[in-house]
Design an enzyme around this catalytic site. Structure first.
Site, PDB file in Angstrom:
ATOM      1  CG  HIS A 172       3.357   9.230  -8.605  1.00 32.04           C
ATOM      2  ND1 HIS A 172       2.031   9.541  -8.803  1.00 32.04           N
ATOM      3  CD2 HIS A 172       4.012  10.421  -8.539  1.00 32.04           C
ATOM      4  CE1 HIS A 172       1.892  10.849  -8.896  1.00 32.04           C
ATOM      5  NE2 HIS A 172       3.076  11.417  -8.729  1.00 32.04           N
ATOM      6  CB  SER A 293       4.100 -21.175   1.795  1.00 35.88           C
ATOM      7  OG  SER A 293       3.394 -21.906   0.815  1.00 35.88           O
ATOM      8  CE  LYS A 299       5.656 -16.457  -0.408  1.00 36.15           C
ATOM      9  NZ  LYS A 299       4.265 -16.844  -0.737  1.00 36.15           N
ATOM     10  CG  ASN A 301       3.655 -15.936   3.254  1.00 38.01           C
ATOM     11  OD1 ASN A 301       4.276 -15.615   2.249  1.00 38.01           O
ATOM     12  ND2 ASN A 301       3.055 -17.109   3.389  1.00 38.01           N
ATOM     13  CD  GLU A 306       0.084 -10.664   3.582  1.00 39.68           C
ATOM     14  OE1 GLU A 306      -0.646 -11.642   3.899  1.00 39.68           O
ATOM     15  OE2 GLU A 306       0.980 -10.741   2.735  1.00 39.68           O
ATOM     16  CD  GLN A 338     -30.434  -3.842  22.637  1.00 41.21           C
ATOM     17  OE1 GLN A 338     -31.141  -3.545  23.587  1.00 41.21           O
ATOM     18  NE2 GLN A 338     -30.622  -4.951  21.938  1.00 41.21           N
TER      19      GLN A 338
END
Length: 481
Positions: A172, A293, A299, A301, A306, A338
């Site tokens: 969880h 960023s 940042k 990322n 992703e 096709q």
């Protein structure tokens, strides 16, 4: 709407009847018909398979006495020339020629003249395209399998490096029990092994040749379907001509396996996104697999992860698209079919890209072992070890032991202490029979070392599983299972 102007007048190049269709048509198609009917923009990918199938078919026709050896020699030489031309980027696209099969045949006629017309003896575009597409999917499966094998090897390398690195295991997305990072990575090795097994099964089932089924009913000419099947690496010719030209199970089964594989990659990508976040800080990725960023200079990322996660939606969509295309088709071939190629091509392109990106991220990542270890102890993750000790040492029913451990956890929470920081006296206030031996099982390092059951997270187990997988990969050479 598209700015393209359409007309119902015959297309310029097709003002005369298409020579490939024969004498049935007195005039060419409308321009919009040419536009919707043509598949050459995407099925040109099949050129290698189309030429290989034509060469095998030609050799069989010569062997069976259906065309002369001289004509066969000219046809094969012409096909080999066309292959070189296409690979050199010299394929001239003409929508009036519809597909790669007609492009090859038209160019062959330009090169060798009348003998080119003999190549289509005992063959239809229906069995031709079915053969080409099977060969293409088979080749794609082999490439994807190689990529997945490489991903497994990279996962194994990192699992070995982090075999004893403790991290929290989650249910969880809540801290549950301590595990090792190596054990966590091995879970994906197992998942990829199943992916490879599904692809292997799909490859085995698709590996029958439709060539020679002709339009749908076979042919009256004395062909040898076994010889063309062998020449193209198929296990055998397909036993029913109707099934041979109408079946696309192999594409659906491949797409199904591809979608499941993509979901596995997405789950790993999601974990990478979570692990690299400032809140977790379990791993770092280098500049090679992250971006910055435009406004926030701090940042980093995890865009590669992703995008892997994002591309999975289109792969699942590709499977759904072909299922919907096939669901209402009567026997045998319909022009709807096709539409089988674009979703399959798209799924292969994106799955191969996702596999390569995932393998790159796994090779690139660095684990923050201290942060993982600290997080593994948060949330009282050794409470089950306490309960297991009560079962093992006090002969307590597990449900009773679970209750005792829960009360001790509540006691620790009230004092804002980890379990191992409680005194023996405090634990005995809940269960008087607890002894100082309890401290040998508390603490995340002790916890992971104790999980020695088969499939458990103990570092010794992790090393055994790594050795097992390396032996499997070395043994099979291609398929893990």
């Amino acid at each position: 709407m598209s700015a393209r102007k359409s007309s119902n007048k015959p297309a310029t190049k097709a003002k005369q009847a298409n020579s490939m269709w024969g004498g049935r048509f007195a005039a060419g198609p409308a321009a919009i018909m040419t536009e919707i009917n043509a598949s050459i923009r995407f099925d040109k990918r099949l050129y290698r398979q189309d030429i290989a199938g034509s060469i095998a078919h030609c050799r069989m026709l010569v062997k069976q006495g259906l065309i002369s050896a001289a004509d066969g020699k000219k046809i094969i030489a012409g096909l080999e020339t066309i292959l070189r031309e296409i690979e050199a980027g010299k394929l001239k696209i003409d929508l009036a020629l519809e597909d790669i099969h007609m492009h090859v045949e038209a160019r062959l006629k330009e090169l060798i003249g009348e003998p080119a017309g003999r190549l289509h003896t005992a063959r239809s575009r229906n069995d031709q395209v079915a053969t080409d597409f099977r060969l293409w999917v088979r080749d794609a499966i082999d490439r994807i399998d190689a990529g997945l094998r490489d991903l497994q090897e990279k996962l194994l390398a990192r699992a070995e490096e982090y075999a004893a690195t403790v991290m929290p295991g989650f249910t969880h997305l809540q801290a549950a029990q301590p595990v090792t990072f190596g054990h966590h990575l091995l879970a994906y090795v197992e998942m990829v092994g199943r992916d490879r097994g599904r692809l292997k099964d799909a490859r085995e089932r698709l590996n029958e040749s439709p060539l020679g089924a002709a339009a749908l009913a076979g042919t009256s000419l004395p062909i040898d379907r076994e010889s063309t099947a062998r020449a193209l690496g198929f296990r055998a010719p397909m036993a029913n001509s109707l099934d041979a030209v109408s079946d696309r199970d192999y594409a659906l089964e491949f797409l199904s396996a591809a979608a499941i594989c993509a979901v596995h990659l997405s789950r790993l990508a999601e974990e990478i996104v979570i692990w690299t976040s400032a809140q977790f800080r379990f791993i770092t990725l280098s500049d090679a697999f992250t971006t910055g960023s435009s406004i926030m200079p701090q940042k980093r990322n995890p865009d590669a992860a992703e995008l892997v996660r994002g591309k999975v939606g289109r792969i699942i969509g590709d499977l759904n698209a072909l299922l919907i295309t096939m669901k209402g088709l009567p026997m045998t071939y319909g022009k709807d079919m096709q539409e089988d190629k674009e979703p399959t091509f798209d799924a292969v392109d994106n799955l191969e890209l996702c596999i390569a990106a995932t393998a790159g991220m796994i090779a690139d990542l660095k684990a923050n072992a201290d942060r993982m270890h600290a997080a593994a102890g948060e949330g009282y993750t050794t409470a089950t070890d306490l309960a297991d000790w009560c079962v093992r040492k006090l002969n307590m029913p597990f449900r009773n032991a679970h209750h005792v451990a829960g009360r001790i956890v509540r006691l620790a929470e009230q004092q804002d202490k980890p379990l191992e920081a409680l005194s023996l006296k405090e634990m005995q206030s809940v269960e008087p029979r607890i002894t100082k031996e309890i401290f040998a099982v508390l603490g995340v390092d002790n916890s992971v070392k104790s999980r020695v059951s088969y499939g458990g997270t103990a570092p010794a187990n992790v090393k055994k599983q790594i050795a097992r997988w390396r032996k499997l990969l070395a043994k099979d050479g291609k398929h893990a299972r």
